[in-house]
Scaffold this active site. Structure first.
Site, mmCIF file in Angstrom:
data_model
loop_
_atom_site.group_PDB
_atom_site.id
_atom_site.type_symbol
_atom_site.label_atom_id
_atom_site.label_comp_id
_atom_site.label_asym_id
_atom_site.label_seq_id
_atom_site.Cartn_x
_atom_site.Cartn_y
_atom_site.Cartn_z
ATOM 1 N N GLU A 194 2.018 -0.573 -4.975
ATOM 2 C CA GLU A 194 1.004 0.336 -5.433
ATOM 3 C C GLU A 194 1.555 1.815 -5.322
ATOM 4 O O GLU A 194 1.873 2.287 -4.164
ATOM 5 C CB GLU A 194 -0.441 0.324 -4.394
ATOM 6 C CG GLU A 194 -1.378 1.308 -4.675
ATOM 7 C CD GLU A 194 -1.980 2.131 -3.595
ATOM 8 O OE1 GLU A 194 -2.891 2.722 -4.020
ATOM 9 O OE2 GLU A 194 -1.233 2.327 -2.806
ATOM 10 N N ASP B 92 0.730 -1.265 -0.120
ATOM 11 C CA ASP B 92 0.111 0.078 -0.158
ATOM 12 C C ASP B 92 0.943 1.292 0.124
ATOM 13 O O ASP B 92 1.801 1.343 0.784
ATOM 14 C CB ASP B 92 -0.908 -0.036 1.375
ATOM 15 C CG ASP B 92 -1.952 1.085 1.161
ATOM 16 O OD1 ASP B 92 -2.719 0.859 0.376
ATOM 17 O OD2 ASP B 92 -1.726 1.857 2.033
HETATM 18 C C1 NOJ Z 1 -4.333 2.985 -1.153
HETATM 19 C C2 NOJ Z 1 -5.479 2.198 -0.871
HETATM 20 O O1 NOJ Z 1 -5.695 1.355 -2.076
HETATM 21 C C3 NOJ Z 1 -6.817 2.921 -0.375
HETATM 22 O O2 NOJ Z 1 -7.676 2.188 -0.343
HETATM 23 C C4 NOJ Z 1 -6.193 3.546 0.867
HETATM 24 O O3 NOJ Z 1 -7.152 4.350 1.291
HETATM 25 C C5 NOJ Z 1 -5.141 4.070 0.836
HETATM 26 N N1 NOJ Z 1 -3.916 3.577 0.283
HETATM 27 C C6 NOJ Z 1 -4.331 4.429 2.212
HETATM 28 O O4 NOJ Z 1 -4.067 3.406 2.830
#
Ligand code: NOJ
Length: 557
Positions: free
Chosen positions: A276, A215
């Site tokens: 990500e 993440d």
């Molecule tokens: C990316 C995640 O995919 C999203 O859903 C989340 O709100 C943020 N990161 C913070 O963790």
């Protein structure tokens, strides 16, 4: 079981760098399947639907955070990285999921959230109790405020969900949260944080997971001089970037992943990371996938691109070139739990629409043509799955689900809704529970009312309604995934000349040659010479059609 599935089932932990060509299905756990009847999806629900995923033909599932969490941000606020949220099940359920998935030849990727924890995490609670200057506080980013009595935040940084990125605690210090105040950022300068996360990786690797989705992988390191950003920009999820931004995509972040790579490489079984990282310069994104770092990274430029042949071709070329530089595969993504579903993005009447610009979402008043959106979405998946590299399928896109743009305000649960002062509705519209059957209180999702209401016409989009129905979106995905596995696994891409507004490329793979033609315009185009139609997203005319209608795609051999 097909023989390919059974081969993989024999030995799910080996394979030749499976992540280079894998199709990975994203399970948003809260909305996939609810086995215990509380209206929220769970691990037992996922287990019960594993045969569906096997029959769909995916190689792996990525399960969004299942850890104990107060759900201030749908589970991306983790209170304990080594346990399971009771609403979702138990550690024994997680173990069973991993084993059962492996038995069916499906690998399991879990979500790791290293930038921030929940404010209910024991470390943060200890940090609050211990006070300024303590070792407990040093695990997070606490700073004194500015101004005579420290009443101003330490910097001008904005939270991605709206409002300031700093919250003051009663003793006067401020803590940093790039997301909601319930998500305090860890201090990645602190070796204890580094060690803790390497240990968490081992905890899950020991339990048999095949990899991690990381993440906000590009946010961990902050400029230690804490400069102001100097902008009022509060864009959601699509940040500034580059080595000079105070927190997005700083060069120092790579040292974290070099450490993680060393950890994962001590495990057999070809485990893999996917980052990500909303980094729009493909060259900078590729840095995350250098040979001693992460295996893959989401390629969000594909999500951002409009339904436009030139833009998509440019994106494809540039992404592939950048990944090739570092020896990594590209990944392709159309939707996830953070962006407007692509069947709805592509439904915008404005033909150039379709991309996810800075935080932009389809709103209840956006003029839409849902039929057009679905037609383009079906074509888009033949483009996505026709490309070399690995691809992601977000739960429900195989049913052609649109975004639910008109959820009643009182059910909106995304923190963005509150944090933006009810300006931005947030991401709930792409998180509505899946329809499995045409009837029942939650269309087969579970036995209770689902946590977000499903539109009544989703009955016709349910798995049961589409299964075995020739031409349904579900059957299109199944056929595409089967053909991809048989024919499109390896090999590069060669563009062929094609009329303006269309894309035609050839894949020469060990299993044969496949042509993929996508018509992004409204007028039919002539098809290149071919022997056989393998699959089409739209009905074609005649025994050996020579034309591809607008907003259609076809695989030929
Ligand atoms: C990316 C995640 O995919 C999203 O859903 C989340 O709100 C943020 N990161 C913070 O963790």
């Amino acid at each position: 079981m097909t023989s390919a599935a059974s081969d993989r089932a024999q030995d799910p932990t080996t394979g030749h760098e499976w992540w280079r060509t894998a199709v990975i299905y994203q399970v948003y756990i809260r909305s996939f399947a609810d086995a215990d009847g509380d209206g929220v999806g769970d691990l037992a629900g996922i287990r019960s639907r594993l045969p569906y995923l096997r029959d769909l033909g995916v190689d792996a599932v990525w399960v969004t955070p299942f850890y104990p969490s107060p759900m201030a941000d749908g589970g991306y606020d983790v209170a304990d990285y080594r346990d399971i949220e009771p609403v979702f099940g138990t550690l024994a359920d997680a173990d069973a999921l991993i084993t059962e998935a492996h038995d069916l030849g499906i690998r399991v990727i879990v979500d790791i959230v290293p930038n921030h924890s929940s404010d209910r995490h024991v470390w943060f609670q200890a940090a609050l109790a211990a006070g300024p200057g303590s070792a407990e506080r040093a695990r997070y980013v606490f700073r004194p405020g500015r101004g005579p009595d420290g009443a101003e935040p330490p910097t001008d940084w904005h939270s991605t969900f709206g409002g300031p990125a700093w919250t003051r605690v009663p003793d006067g210090e401020w803590y940093l949260h790039l997301f909601a105040p319930e998500q305090p950022d860890f201090d990645w300068e602190n070796p204890e944080v580094v060690e803790e996360f390497e240990d968490i990786l081992r905890f899950w690797l020991d339990r048999g997971v095949d990899g991690f989705r990381i993440d906000v992988a590009n946010a961990l390191k902050k400029d230690q001089s804490f400069p102001d950003v100097g902008t009022e920009d509060e864009s959601v999820l699509v940040p500034h970037e580059g080595p000079t931004h105070p927190f997005w995509d700083r060069d120092e972040v790579h040292e974290v992943y070099r450490g993680w790579r060393k950890v994962i490489d001590t495990y057999a079984g070809d485990r893999a990371f996917v980052a990500e990282a909303w980094v729009d310069d493909p060259g900078r994104l590729a840095l995350y996938t250098r040979p001693d770092e992460l295996h893959t990274a989401f390629n969000f430029n594909f999500v951002r691109a409009a339904w436009d042949a030139d833009e998509l071709r440019r994106t494809i070329d540039v992404s592939m070139a950048a990944a090739t530089e570092v020896g990594a595969p590209t990944t392709w993504v159309l939707s996830n739990h953070d962006v407007t579903r692509h069947a709805t993005r592509y439904a915008r009447l404005d033909r150039t629409g379709g991309g996810v610009a800075d935080g932009e979402r389809v709103r209840p008043d956006t003029p839409l043509d849902p039929e057009l959106g679905l037609r383009r979405a079906r074509a888009a998946v033949l483009l996505l799955l026709g490309l070399p590299g690995s691809a992601y399928v977000y739960q429900g896109e195989e049913l052609g689900l649109p975004e639910v743009v008109d959820l009643p305000e009182e059910v909106l649960a995304d923190p963005i809704w509150e944090r933006s002062g009810h300006r931005v509705r947030g991401r709930d519209g792409c998180r509505v529970p899946l329809p499995w059957e045409p009837a029942g209180p939650s269309l087969g999702f579970g036995s209770a009312e689902p946590w977000l209401p499903q539109p009544a016409d989703w009955a016709d989009l349910s798995v049961q309604a589409q299964q075995g129905v020739d031409g349904s979106t579900l059957e299109l995905y199944r056929s595409a995934l089967r053909l991809r596995r048989e024919l499109l696994g390896r090999g590069g891409l060669e563009w062929l000349d094609s009329p303006a507004g269309s894309l035609v490329f050839r894949r020469r793979t060990p299993a044969g040659e496949v042509l993929c033609a996508v018509n992004l315009g409204t007028e039919a185009i002539d098809l290149p010479t071919y022997d056989r139609v393998l699959l089409s997203s739209v009905p074609l005319e005649g025994d050996h059609p020579h034309q591809l209608p607008g907003d259609g795609a076809v695989w030929l051999t």
